[in-house]
Scaffold this active site. Structure first.
Site, mmCIF file in Angstrom:
data_model
loop_
_atom_site.group_PDB
_atom_site.id
_atom_site.type_symbol
_atom_site.label_atom_id
_atom_site.label_comp_id
_atom_site.label_asym_id
_atom_site.label_seq_id
_atom_site.Cartn_x
_atom_site.Cartn_y
_atom_site.Cartn_z
ATOM 1 N N ASP A 62 1.029 -0.760 0.213
ATOM 2 C CA ASP A 62 -0.489 0.538 0.099
ATOM 3 C C ASP A 62 1.019 1.141 -0.109
ATOM 4 O OD1 ASP A 62 -1.209 2.147 0.673
ATOM 5 O OD2 ASP A 62 -2.657 1.506 2.404
ATOM 6 N N ILE A 63 1.065 1.784 -1.082
ATOM 7 C CA ILE A 63 1.943 2.995 -1.152
ATOM 8 C C ILE A 63 1.662 4.513 0.042
ATOM 9 C CG2 ILE A 63 0.232 4.637 -2.221
ATOM 10 C CD1 ILE A 63 2.774 5.220 -4.278
ATOM 11 N N ASN B 111 -7.021 12.005 -11.294
ATOM 12 C CA ASN B 111 -7.937 12.183 -12.487
ATOM 13 C C ASN B 111 -7.458 13.747 -12.996
ATOM 14 O OD1 ASN B 111 -10.603 13.691 -11.340
ATOM 15 N ND2 ASN B 111 -10.522 11.683 -10.548
ATOM 16 N N GLY C 63 -9.698 4.145 -6.358
ATOM 17 C CA GLY C 63 -8.425 3.031 -5.876
ATOM 18 C C GLY C 63 -7.688 3.927 -5.245
ATOM 19 N N VAL C 64 -6.247 3.877 -6.310
ATOM 20 C CA VAL C 64 -5.098 4.538 -5.611
ATOM 21 C C VAL C 64 -5.230 6.135 -5.065
ATOM 22 C CG1 VAL C 64 -3.608 5.094 -7.314
ATOM 23 C CG2 VAL C 64 -2.505 4.981 -5.123
ATOM 24 N N ASP C 65 -6.261 6.725 -5.668
ATOM 25 C CA ASP C 65 -6.523 8.036 -5.566
ATOM 26 C C ASP C 65 -7.700 8.533 -4.095
ATOM 27 O OD1 ASP C 65 -7.154 11.124 -5.764
ATOM 28 O OD2 ASP C 65 -8.194 10.968 -7.752
ATOM 29 N N THR D 144 -2.648 1.500 -14.470
ATOM 30 C CA THR D 144 -3.572 -0.071 -14.715
ATOM 31 C C THR D 144 -4.315 -0.686 -14.345
ATOM 32 O OG1 THR D 144 -2.064 -0.844 -12.994
ATOM 33 C CG2 THR D 144 -1.525 -0.519 -14.804
ATOM 34 N N TYR E 100 -8.217 2.517 -15.268
ATOM 35 C CA TYR E 100 -8.103 3.104 -16.930
ATOM 36 C C TYR E 100 -7.684 2.191 -17.452
ATOM 37 C CZ TYR E 100 -8.656 8.485 -15.373
ATOM 38 O OH TYR E 100 -9.397 9.163 -14.311
HETATM 39 N N1 AR6 Z 1 -0.842 1.337 -3.423
HETATM 40 C C1 AR6 Z 1 -0.859 1.293 -4.064
HETATM 41 N N2 AR6 Z 1 -1.050 0.680 -5.275
HETATM 42 C C2 AR6 Z 1 -2.338 0.637 -5.343
HETATM 43 C C3 AR6 Z 1 -3.314 1.298 -3.913
HETATM 44 C C4 AR6 Z 1 -2.683 1.525 -2.833
HETATM 45 N N3 AR6 Z 1 -3.496 1.936 -2.077
HETATM 46 N N4 AR6 Z 1 -4.474 0.644 -4.190
HETATM 47 C C5 AR6 Z 1 -5.049 0.938 -5.864
HETATM 48 N N5 AR6 Z 1 -3.553 0.761 -6.015
HETATM 49 P P1 AR6 Z 1 -5.987 3.415 -9.931
HETATM 50 P P2 AR6 Z 1 -6.034 4.165 -12.893
HETATM 51 C C6 AR6 Z 1 -3.050 0.326 -8.002
HETATM 52 O O1 AR6 Z 1 -7.508 2.852 -10.424
HETATM 53 O O2 AR6 Z 1 -6.053 3.316 -13.368
HETATM 54 C C7 AR6 Z 1 -8.880 7.507 -9.886
HETATM 55 O O3 AR6 Z 1 -10.606 6.390 -9.688
HETATM 56 C C8 AR6 Z 1 -4.093 -0.881 -8.379
HETATM 57 O O4 AR6 Z 1 -3.873 -2.292 -7.877
HETATM 58 O O5 AR6 Z 1 -5.642 3.317 -9.000
HETATM 59 O O6 AR6 Z 1 -4.689 5.321 -13.648
HETATM 60 C C9 AR6 Z 1 -8.534 8.728 -9.742
HETATM 61 O O7 AR6 Z 1 -9.675 9.235 -9.716
HETATM 62 C C10 AR6 Z 1 -4.112 -0.056 -9.869
HETATM 63 O O8 AR6 Z 1 -2.132 -1.291 -10.627
HETATM 64 O O9 AR6 Z 1 -6.021 4.328 -11.258
HETATM 65 C C11 AR6 Z 1 -9.086 8.208 -11.741
HETATM 66 O O10 AR6 Z 1 -10.413 8.457 -12.415
HETATM 67 C C12 AR6 Z 1 -3.075 1.086 -9.726
HETATM 68 O O11 AR6 Z 1 -2.722 1.698 -7.971
HETATM 69 C C13 AR6 Z 1 -8.393 6.414 -11.902
HETATM 70 O O12 AR6 Z 1 -8.596 5.878 -10.755
HETATM 71 C C14 AR6 Z 1 -4.039 2.315 -10.679
HETATM 72 O O13 AR6 Z 1 -5.106 1.989 -10.097
HETATM 73 C C15 AR6 Z 1 -7.076 7.118 -12.392
HETATM 74 O O14 AR6 Z 1 -7.495 5.353 -13.062
#
Ligand code: AR6
Length: 169
Positions: free
Chosen positions: A11-12, A25, A33-35, A119, A122
């Site tokens: 977890d980042i 976004n 997600g991570v955001d 990944t 998106y």
């Molecule tokens: N720590 C590290 N990596 C993570 C965590 C975490 N706590 N949580 C998720 N990931 P995503 P995107 C990974 O969907 O594809 C948001 O709604 C996850 O498993 O977070 O760039 C934004 O607001 C994946 O491998 O981001 C945008 O609308 C990676 O982080 C949209 O999602 C990216 O997944 C961006 O989509």
């Protein structure tokens, strides 16, 4: 092997680094997600300053303080949505890494952690995304003393295995 690149699974939001990169976004006003995880861990102060940033274009990056995170800074970058690959997705994702690293260097960050931008929600193909992340980071590190270390932190084992294979770690 690249000595200034490190690979982790987890977890980042828990990392004690100078800057964590957020896969945001264009609104920069939070999401899933991570955001979502970064905003939850940083607390409401992060959203307050993000409101003043006037959003961010795909492939670009903006920086804020880390608020309640252990990290001093959050670098918010907007990855491309995968639409099949003919819409500059690769170039835009490369821009996310390059522009985030440039900001990290400008702010004298020694350690920076990246999630696997684009990944998740998106839908960017994971292996292609990892190759772009690694190529762009290696290129940047060759030309810059800072950051001293870049951490790729993978949430899922599948992504970790992809990075391990490419990095030969
Ligand atoms: N720590 C590290 N990596 C993570 C965590 C975490 N706590 N949580 C998720 N990931 P995503 P995107 C990974 O969907 O594809 C948001 O709604 C996850 O498993 O977070 O760039 C934004 O607001 C994946 O491998 O981001 C945008 O609308 C990676 O982080 C949209 O999602 C990216 O997944 C961006 O989509």
């Amino acid at each position: 092997m690249t000595p200034r690149i490190e690979l982790l699974q987890g977890d980042i939001t828990l990392l004690k680094v100078d800057a964590v990169v957020n896969a945001a976004n264009k609104s920069l006003l939070g999401g899933g997600g991570v955001d979502g995880a970064i905003h939850r861990a940083a607390g409401p102060g992060l959203l307050e300053v993000c409101r003043l940033l006037d959003g961010c274009q795909t492939g670009e990056a903006k920086i804020t303080k880390g608020f309640k995170l252990q990290a001093d800074y959050v670098i918010h970058t907007v990855g491309p949505v995968w639409h099949g690959g003919n819409n500059d997705e690769e170039k835009l994702l490369a821009g996310c890494y390059r522009n985030s690293l440039r900001l990290a260097s400008d702010y004298k960050c020694k350690t920076v952690a990246f999630p696997n931008i684009s990944t998740g929600i998106y839908h960017f193909p994971r292996e292609l995304a990892a190759r772009i992340a690694i190529i762009e980071t290696r290129k940047f590190l060759e030309e810059s003393q800072l950051p001293e270390k870049v951490i790729f932190i993978c949430f899922e084992k599948e992504n970790l295995d992809i990075y391990r294979q490419i990095l030969n770690m």
